[in-house]
Design an enzyme around this catalytic site. Structure first.
Site, PDB file in Angstrom:
ATOM      1  N   HIS A 129       0.836  -1.191   0.000  1.00 55.05           N
ATOM      2  CA  HIS A 129       0.000   0.000   0.000  1.00 55.05           C
ATOM      3  C   HIS A 129       0.876   1.248   0.000  1.00 55.05           C
ATOM      4  O   HIS A 129       2.040   1.211   0.415  1.00 55.05           O
ATOM      5  CB  HIS A 129      -0.909   0.011   1.231  1.00 55.05           C
ATOM      6  CG  HIS A 129      -1.998  -1.013   1.187  1.00 55.05           C
ATOM      7  ND1 HIS A 129      -3.153  -0.904   1.919  1.00 55.05           N
ATOM      8  CD2 HIS A 129      -2.117  -2.175   0.488  1.00 55.05           C
ATOM      9  CE1 HIS A 129      -3.937  -1.946   1.700  1.00 55.05           C
ATOM     10  NE2 HIS A 129      -3.323  -2.742   0.844  1.00 55.05           N
ATOM     11  N   GLU A 170       0.767   3.831   1.923  1.00 50.85           N
ATOM     12  CA  GLU A 170       1.187   4.239   3.259  1.00 50.85           C
ATOM     13  C   GLU A 170       2.377   3.410   3.745  1.00 50.85           C
ATOM     14  O   GLU A 170       3.304   3.942   4.370  1.00 50.85           O
ATOM     15  CB  GLU A 170       0.027   4.086   4.254  1.00 50.85           C
ATOM     16  CG  GLU A 170      -1.191   4.922   3.918  1.00 50.85           C
ATOM     17  CD  GLU A 170      -2.236   4.150   3.137  1.00 50.85           C
ATOM     18  OE1 GLU A 170      -3.432   4.341   3.394  1.00 50.85           O
ATOM     19  OE2 GLU A 170      -1.849   3.335   2.248  1.00 50.85           O
ATOM     20  N   CYS A 225      -6.512   1.836   5.390  1.00 50.26           N
ATOM     21  CA  CYS A 225      -7.148   0.586   5.809  1.00 50.26           C
ATOM     22  C   CYS A 225      -6.661   0.229   7.216  1.00 50.26           C
ATOM     23  O   CYS A 225      -5.743   0.857   7.748  1.00 50.26           O
ATOM     24  CB  CYS A 225      -6.798  -0.517   4.824  1.00 50.26           C
ATOM     25  SG  CYS A 225      -5.064  -1.041   4.902  1.00 50.26           S
ATOM     26  N   CYS A 271      -2.853  -0.247   7.457  1.00 49.66           N
ATOM     27  CA  CYS A 271      -2.066   0.980   7.377  1.00 49.66           C
ATOM     28  C   CYS A 271      -2.273   1.861   8.609  1.00 49.66           C
ATOM     29  O   CYS A 271      -1.351   2.570   9.033  1.00 49.66           O
ATOM     30  CB  CYS A 271      -2.405   1.731   6.102  1.00 49.66           C
ATOM     31  SG  CYS A 271      -1.882   0.845   4.603  1.00 49.66           S
TER      32      CYS A 271
END
Length: 312
Positions: free
Chosen positions: A59, A61, A89, A92
């Protein structure tokens, strides 16, 4: 991704540009930027790469957090803010908490969260798992608070060069004079000198950290069957706390792990404090020499060696 550490007027604009980059790769367009609050510099950034990398954790992040940790030389990112284009999410969010980020600012809300469920069952081999954790922290407490973090990026080398400049100009003028101090900092401790030595002579430079704070730096390289300790310097306010001894224990372990028999170093003949410290740690004087380094200056040093073949 852009590896240059720059300032940006609006970090979310940069995050959106990263999201566009993800979209061009066929990824869900999410971008993230981490900014150091003290000076507004970008220290980490990333965009979604799950499909490209075939990695469910890739991801935006996570990529930004990993890069910031490398740039800043530690996993604690306190004093930093993350800007991300989509609400993080649960994974993260947890990563942001574990990274000790001060704040996360996101753009669009994510209404798709909560679509999947995973069963979590605990207690399996719990005693052995607990013991593993307990032993780790027991050993770490015994090791002390010092950690060495290797410099790898240009930003990290610049920070070590700044540390060296401050420490050398505080400590050495009384021993070798202002002019020679200036010259030796330029010759051995500047950003360009350190990068050159790391690239061509296999020197490794480390931040010396205590509780996450930079307290000095050290530099080493393998020299035959010995480890050459090129630099070990601490800020004035952190001397006398046995930090140098802890660093030496770490480096001695490094030498043993790499099949080396000793650590050796050079020290100015008039550096009485350093000489006393090294001798207290078990170093033995094995020689002396005078080396001319240009501009009419020379280094007049003792050579010391520490046998590391006998682990404590």
């Amino acid at each position: 991704m852009n590896s240059d550490r720059t300032h940006t007027a609006d970090p979310m604009e940069r995050a959106l540009a990263l999201a566009d980059e993800a979209a061009r790769m066929g990824e869900v367009p999410v971008g993230a930027v981490i900014v150091r609050d003290s000076d507004g510099s970008v220290v980490g950034e990333g965009y979604n790469r799950r499909e490209t990398d075939r990695d469910p954790t890739a991801h935006a992040e996570i990529a930004a957090i990993r890069q910031a940790a490398q740039i800043l030389g530690g996993w604690r990112l306190s004093g930093c803010t993350m800007y991300v284009t989509l609400e993080p999410c649960p994974m993260c969010r947890g990563a942001a908490v574990n990274a000790r980020l001060d704040r996360v600012i996101y753009g669009a809300s994510d209404t798709s969260q909560g679509s999947f469920e995973v069963s979590f069952d605990g207690g399996y081999m719990a005693d052995r798992c607990k013991e593993t954790i307990k032993l780790f922290f027991k050993r770490r407490r015994k090791m002390g608070k010092i950690r060495l973090v290797e410099a790898k990026t240009d930003d990290q080398f610049r920070r070590i060069a700044a540390i060296a400049d401050e420490i050398w100009h505080d400590y050495f003028p009384l021993i070798i004079g202002e002019d020679q101090t200036d010259y030796m900092v330029y010759l051995f401790c500047s950003f360009d000198a350190m990068k050159e030595k790391a690239a061509t002579e296999d020197y490794i430079y480390y931040f010396i950290k205590a509780d996450g704070e930079d307290v000095g730096y050290t530099a080493i390289r393998t020299d035959g069957d010995r480890l050459f300790l090129s630099k070990l310097y601490l800020y004035k306010e952190h001397r006398g706390r046995k930090y140098a001894k802890e660093v030496m224990e770490i480096l001695s372990a490094y030498a043993r792990e790499h099949g080396l028999r000793a650590v050796w170093l050079t020290v100015n003949k008039h550096n009485d404090l350093a000489i006393a410290s090294y001798e207290a740690m078990g170093f033995v004087r094995i020689g002396e020499g005078k080396s001319f380094i240009g501009n009419g200056f020379y280094m007049d040093d003792y050579y010391y060696e520490l046998d590391v073949t006998k682990a404590e």
